[in-house]
Each structure stands twice: as C-alpha cells, then as structure tokens.
Motif scaffolding. Structure first.
Motif, PDB file in Angstrom:
ATOM      1  N   UNK A 227       0.786  -1.230   0.000  1.00 17.80           N
ATOM      2  CA  UNK A 227       0.000   0.000   0.000  1.00 17.80           C
ATOM      3  C   UNK A 227       0.815   1.275   0.000  1.00 17.80           C
ATOM      4  N   UNK A 228       2.130   1.146   0.261  1.00 18.36           N
ATOM      5  CA  UNK A 228       2.981   2.332   0.286  1.00 18.36           C
ATOM      6  C   UNK A 228       3.949   2.344  -0.895  1.00 18.36           C
ATOM      7  N   UNK A 229       3.687   1.509  -1.882  1.00 21.08           N
ATOM      8  CA  UNK A 229       4.576   1.390  -3.026  1.00 21.08           C
ATOM      9  C   UNK A 229       3.943   1.950  -4.301  1.00 21.08           C
ATOM     10  N   UNK A 230       3.234   3.080  -4.136  1.00 17.50           N
ATOM     11  CA  UNK A 230       2.646   3.757  -5.284  1.00 17.50           C
ATOM     12  C   UNK A 230       3.098   5.212  -5.308  1.00 17.50           C
ATOM     13  N   UNK A 231       3.007   5.821  -6.472  1.00 10.20           N
ATOM     14  CA  UNK A 231       3.325   7.243  -6.649  1.00 10.20           C
ATOM     15  C   UNK A 231       2.268   7.858  -7.556  1.00 10.20           C
ATOM     16  N   UNK A 232       2.158   9.171  -7.509  1.00  5.02           N
ATOM     17  CA  UNK A 232       1.223   9.884  -8.383  1.00  5.02           C
ATOM     18  C   UNK A 232       2.017  10.566  -9.489  1.00  5.02           C
ATOM     19  N   UNK A 233       1.753  10.174 -10.727  1.00  3.68           N
ATOM     20  CA  UNK A 233       2.427  10.732 -11.890  1.00  3.68           C
ATOM     21  C   UNK A 233       1.457  11.597 -12.697  1.00  3.68           C
ATOM     22  N   UNK A 234       1.994  12.318 -13.685  1.00  3.53           N
ATOM     23  CA  UNK A 234       1.209  13.121 -14.632  1.00  3.53           C
ATOM     24  C   UNK A 234       0.576  14.363 -14.010  1.00  3.53           C
ATOM     25  N   UNK A 235       1.084  14.808 -12.871  1.00  2.00           N
ATOM     26  CA  UNK A 235       0.546  16.039 -12.299  1.00  2.00           C
ATOM     27  C   UNK A 235       0.774  17.226 -13.224  1.00  2.00           C
ATOM     28  N   UNK A 236       1.901  17.245 -13.927  1.00  2.00           N
ATOM     29  CA  UNK A 236       2.193  18.375 -14.820  1.00  2.00           C
ATOM     30  C   UNK A 236       1.259  18.403 -16.013  1.00  2.00           C
ATOM     31  N   UNK A 237       0.643  17.288 -16.322  1.00  2.00           N
ATOM     32  CA  UNK A 237      -0.345  17.237 -17.410  1.00  2.00           C
ATOM     33  C   UNK A 237      -1.751  17.556 -16.907  1.00  2.00           C
ATOM     34  N   UNK A 238      -1.875  17.772 -15.605  1.00  2.16           N
ATOM     35  CA  UNK A 238      -3.164  18.032 -14.957  1.00  2.16           C
ATOM     36  C   UNK A 238      -4.125  16.845 -15.082  1.00  2.16           C
ATOM     37  N   UNK A 239      -3.537  15.656 -15.208  1.00  2.00           N
ATOM     38  CA  UNK A 239      -4.315  14.413 -15.218  1.00  2.00           C
ATOM     39  C   UNK A 239      -3.627  13.403 -14.302  1.00  2.00           C
ATOM     40  N   UNK A 240      -3.530  13.712 -13.007  1.00  2.00           N
ATOM     41  CA  UNK A 240      -2.759  12.852 -12.110  1.00  2.00           C
ATOM     42  C   UNK A 240      -3.323  11.442 -12.009  1.00  2.00           C
ATOM     43  N   UNK A 241      -2.408  10.485 -11.868  1.00  2.00           N
ATOM     44  CA  UNK A 241      -2.824   9.099 -11.713  1.00  2.00           C
ATOM     45  C   UNK A 241      -1.883   8.357 -10.779  1.00  2.00           C
ATOM     46  N   UNK A 242      -2.424   7.446  -9.999  1.00  2.00           N
ATOM     47  CA  UNK A 242      -1.618   6.676  -9.049  1.00  2.00           C
ATOM     48  C   UNK A 242      -1.163   5.378  -9.695  1.00  2.00           C
ATOM     49  N   UNK A 243       0.159   5.141  -9.618  1.00  2.00           N
ATOM     50  CA  UNK A 243       0.755   3.996 -10.295  1.00  2.00           C
ATOM     51  C   UNK A 243       1.759   3.298  -9.390  1.00  2.00           C
ATOM     52  N   UNK A 244       2.183   2.127  -9.816  1.00  5.43           N
ATOM     53  CA  UNK A 244       3.222   1.375  -9.113  1.00  5.43           C
ATOM     54  C   UNK A 244       4.512   2.199  -9.087  1.00  5.43           C
ATOM     55  N   UNK A 245       5.158   2.221  -7.951  1.00  6.77           N
ATOM     56  CA  UNK A 245       6.455   2.883  -7.814  1.00  6.77           C
ATOM     57  C   UNK A 245       7.533   1.936  -8.347  1.00  6.77           C
ATOM     58  N   UNK A 246       7.869   2.092  -9.621  1.00 12.78           N
ATOM     59  CA  UNK A 246       8.896   1.252 -10.250  1.00 12.78           C
ATOM     60  C   UNK A 246       9.839   2.140 -11.055  1.00 12.78           C
TER      61      UNK A 246
END
Length: 329
Positions: A227-246
C-alpha cells in the motif's frame, strides 16, 4: 437486529438504476477489463464493465459487447475515457448494441450524456469533488462515482480522500453516488454505505481476479503490495494518476521535476508503456496503475468469489455495528 445470514440482495438507488443485486461496480481498468471479466462480475450480481481503452476499433468493441452478452444475461457497462480517443462512433455503436450502462471518466461527457437522453442507458460519471458532481448531474448523469485520492489510475485534481470526498459529493447532488478509492472488500462497502454512498466502484481489487487479462506478474504484484509502493504521476499534465512505484514511474517523475514538455511526458505514458506490464509481465519498466487498497489484497479469487465475500463482509460489518449501537442505546 440484522439477520445472521448474508442478504440475497442489497437494495439502494444505485442497484435500482443499474438493475443489479449488489451495489458493487467493477472499475474501468483500461486494457484489462474485457468481456470475460465484465460478464463474471455481472453474473455474480455486480455491474461489470468493458474498457474501451484497448478495444477502440469499432468491430473489436462490438465483438467484446457481444461476447459479454453470450456469457451473461445480466446488465453490464462500457467504460469510455474522455479526451484520449474519438468516442462518438464508439458510443453510437454501444448504444446500437443496447448495453445497459455506459461510464465516463477523465473529462467532460456532457455532449455524450445528451446523446443518451431517452435511450434507457444508465450513465455513470466519475468525479473527484462536489463541483464536478454538480456539473455532471446537471448534464444528465444518472449515477456518480467519487474517485478518492487513494485510488489507482486517474484520481482527479482535488486530492480529496474517499472518506471526505464521498459525503461532500453526496450532500451536493440528488442522484445516487458510489464511493471509489481505497475500497477492496466488504468492510469498505459497509463504510461507503455509512458515508451516504449507495454503492462502490472497485478498481484495483479486480486486477487480481482470475478473469482479468492482466499478466500473472501484475496480479502477483497487487497481492504483494503493502500500500505504500505507489506514486502519483502526470501532475504536470493536470491528469494525475496513481501507479506502481517502479523504474518507469520514477523516470516519469524525474522528467516532470526537470520541467520536460508535455509532449515528452505524454510519450512516456502512451499505451505501449502500460501494455508492457499488463500483457507481457514487465512490471518494472512499465506504467502500471495501482491504488493503495492493494494492501488489502492477499489472493486471486474468481470475480464471483470476490463479490460473494464482499457481500458477506459487508453484512458482518453491519451486524457488528447494529450490536454496538444497541449496546450504546
């Protein structure tokens, strides 16, 4: 006092809107949710969904819809992500095929909602807060789903958690609301109902069931997650999404931190980056959506087994709460 055995149905305005037994809606799950999963969820009493992402050619989508109909007589939905694909012809096709419901994510579906007026098709719209919810209701949505910050995939820009966002949305509209984000079992379903929601939309948990087309490596990753191995990407695109931290998501974050252009970031999140993990099992060098609720997942059941378990857990939670309130009284 509640009965000792789980109910044969859980009735809410959401179950009435969709014509289903239990207020459990399977998430859109781009490139994972096909006819087999949608049919299995619907046959078990929930609302299954076919994801258009991955079957965006008209005849491919038609084939999936017809396959699902051959596997179940129960209602199911087709999920449409706004802003990425040309949707008009696909929505027209789904309407021609007389699907029971359509869901819309990641953008403004107002034009498509108008197209569905009077069709008998139930329109589900995903929102991340009260303002979006009000606009969707005014635009013709029949049911809303709140996407909490804990969720996997695209989570909206409000950063509201499910615990806070759900009651805020419920208070702001008059149509049924589903809670989504951080829900992977029947205890989450019971909590959502207590918050005023009339059901749940569950994404991450349905990655790890037997009927998905997700690679076994992806399913195993969900089961292993803490549950602590995710990150939020695409914030700069204003479409944030939570994904696997890899390694791949960290590359995206580094590019965003370095101020790379939207074109560079978009190239890193295209369909092939997702398919490397989903279809081929490369769970390190791919963009894989995952919610925090993966921490609650510890096996890979069938969709039917999962829904039966969720209903039993929700019932157990309601009985425990009823006993607690009785004692307090």
């Amino acid at each position: 006092m509640a009965n000792s055995s789980p109910p044969i149905s859980i009735r809410t305005r959401a179950t009435a809107a969709f014509g289903i037994r239990y207020p459990i809606v399977q998430g859109g799950l781009a490139r994972i949710a096909r006819a087999e999963l949608a049919a299995a969820v619907s046959e078990a009493g929930g609302l299954g969904q076919i994801a258009v992402a991955g079957v965006a050619e008209p005849e491919a989508l038609r084939a999936e819809i017809r396959k699902a109909k051959s596997l179940t007589s129960q209602p199911f939905s087709v999920n449409f992500p706004m802003g990425y694909l040309k949707m008009d012809d696909l929505i027209e096709l789904a309407a021609e095929e007389r699907v029971a419901a359509m869901s819309f994510t990641g953008g403004d579906p107002s034009r498509h909602l108008r197209r569905l007026e009077g069709s008998g098709i139930t329109a589900l719209v995903l929102v991340s807060g009260p303002e979006q919810a009000k606009k969707a209701e005014q635009g013709g949505a029949h049911v809303l789903a709140v996407v909490g910050y804990e969720g996997g995939g695209h989570i909206g820009r409000t950063d509201l958690t499910t615990l806070v966002g759900t009651p805020l949305v419920v208070r702001s509209v008059g149509i049924p609301v589903l809670a989504g984000g951080g829900i992977a079992d029947g205890y989450g379903l019971a909590a959502a109902l207590a918050l005023g929601a009339e059901g749940v939309e569950v994404g991450t948990r349905f990655i790890a069931v037997k009927e998905t087309r997700a690679h076994q490596n992806y399913k195993d990753l969900v089961v292993r997650s803490g549950g602590q191995d995710t990150v939020v990407v695409k914030k700069t695109l204003r479409t944030p999404g939570r994904a696997v931290n890899n390694s791949w998501s960290r590359r995206i974050l580094e590019a965003e931190a370095a101020g790379e252009s939207p074109e560079v970031i978009l190239a890193m999140v295209k369909a092939d980056s997702n398919e490397r993990g989903i279809l081929h099992g490369d769970v390190d060098s791919s963009l894989l959506w995952l919610g925090q609720s993966a921490a609650l997942v510890d096996d890979v059941p069938t969709a039917g087994e999962l829904i039966a378990r969720m209903v039993a857990q929700a019932h157990a939670a309601s009985v425990r709460l009823a006993r607690t309130m009785h004692q307090l009284g």
